[in-house]
Write a protein that holds these residues in place. Structure first.
Motif, PDB file in Angstrom:
ATOM      1  N   SER A  40       0.842  -1.196   0.000  1.00 13.38           N
ATOM      2  CA  SER A  40       0.000   0.000   0.000  1.00 13.38           C
ATOM      3  C   SER A  40       0.877   1.245   0.000  1.00 13.38           C
ATOM      4  O   SER A  40       2.073   1.180   0.292  1.00 13.38           O
ATOM      5  CB  SER A  40      -0.924   0.002   1.221  1.00 13.38           C
ATOM      6  N   TRP A  70      -6.417   9.387   0.216  1.00 12.53           N
ATOM      7  CA  TRP A  70      -6.249   7.945   0.044  1.00 12.53           C
ATOM      8  C   TRP A  70      -5.605   7.307   1.273  1.00 12.53           C
ATOM      9  O   TRP A  70      -5.951   6.192   1.646  1.00 12.53           O
ATOM     10  CB  TRP A  70      -5.409   7.640  -1.180  1.00 12.53           C
ATOM     11  N   THR A  74      -9.102   4.850   4.879  1.00 11.44           N
ATOM     12  CA  THR A  74      -8.764   3.433   4.690  1.00 11.44           C
ATOM     13  C   THR A  74      -9.963   2.490   4.769  1.00 11.44           C
ATOM     14  O   THR A  74      -9.836   1.330   4.387  1.00 11.44           O
ATOM     15  CB  THR A  74      -7.705   2.993   5.706  1.00 11.44           C
ATOM     16  N   SER A  75     -11.103   2.954   5.207  1.00  7.65           N
ATOM     17  CA  SER A  75     -12.272   2.071   5.216  1.00  7.65           C
ATOM     18  C   SER A  75     -12.950   2.020   3.844  1.00  7.65           C
ATOM     19  O   SER A  75     -13.659   1.066   3.545  1.00  7.65           O
ATOM     20  CB  SER A  75     -13.287   2.512   6.277  1.00  7.65           C
ATOM     21  N   LEU A  78      -8.503   1.510  -0.945  1.00  7.99           N
ATOM     22  CA  LEU A  78      -7.295   0.682  -0.901  1.00  7.99           C
ATOM     23  C   LEU A  78      -6.343   1.187  -1.963  1.00  7.99           C
ATOM     24  O   LEU A  78      -6.771   1.541  -3.064  1.00  7.99           O
ATOM     25  CB  LEU A  78      -7.615  -0.782  -1.211  1.00  7.99           C
TER      26      LEU A  78
END
Length: 154
Positions: A40, A70, A74-75, A78
């Protein structure tokens, strides 16, 4: 295809893949002895995102302006980055990215913001990113019924 998610010391999420096809599709970096790693995005990647943006849409890319969102959201978001180790400065450099966002009350995953640095184009890296991110997003959001690629027109 996907096997696990893990955390690096920098707080980035690493993605592990078990499919021999996925591993075989991993492209080489600047020389054939270095494989891309996938993880990530992290705050430390800001400079590399700016470099990708300089090479897209004549330097008028929106990804720099969305980068912080971004990282925080994070929920619903991705990110997946392909990184190569830089011999000149002994650090990993992001050379390609794609982003996934959950939409439609969790029913649709949108893939967007596919970017590959010009030095790494033509090696199948964009297709590999899309495949890996689709897999990871479906694991992260198992109730989503569809994945839409909005990185390409047509």
């Amino acid at each position: 295809l996907c096997s696990s998610l893990g955390q690096t010391s920098q707080g980035c999420v690493c993605f592990a893949f078990t499919s021999s096809q996925a591993m075989a599709s991993d492209a080489a970096c600047l020389d054939e002895t270095q494989a891309y790693k996938f993880r990530s995005l992290c705050d430390a990647d800001r400079e590399d995102i700016a470099e990708l943006a300089r090479h897209t849409y004549g330097g008028n890319d929106y990804i720099e302006g969305r980068f912080d969102e971004w990282l925080v959201n994070t929920s619903q978001v991705l990110t997946l980055a392909a990184v190569c180790f830089g011999q000149e400065d002994s650090r990993d450099h992001v050379v390609a990215i794609e982003v996934a966002r959950i939409w439609d009350a969790g029913k649709t995953i949108y893939l967007f913001a596919l970017r590959v640095h010009p030095d790494h184009r033509g090696k199948g890296l964009g297709a590999t990113l899309q495949s890996k991110l689709s897999c990871t997003a479906l694991q992260f959001w198992p109730d989503a019924g569809r994945v839409r690629d909005v990185s390409h027109s047509g």
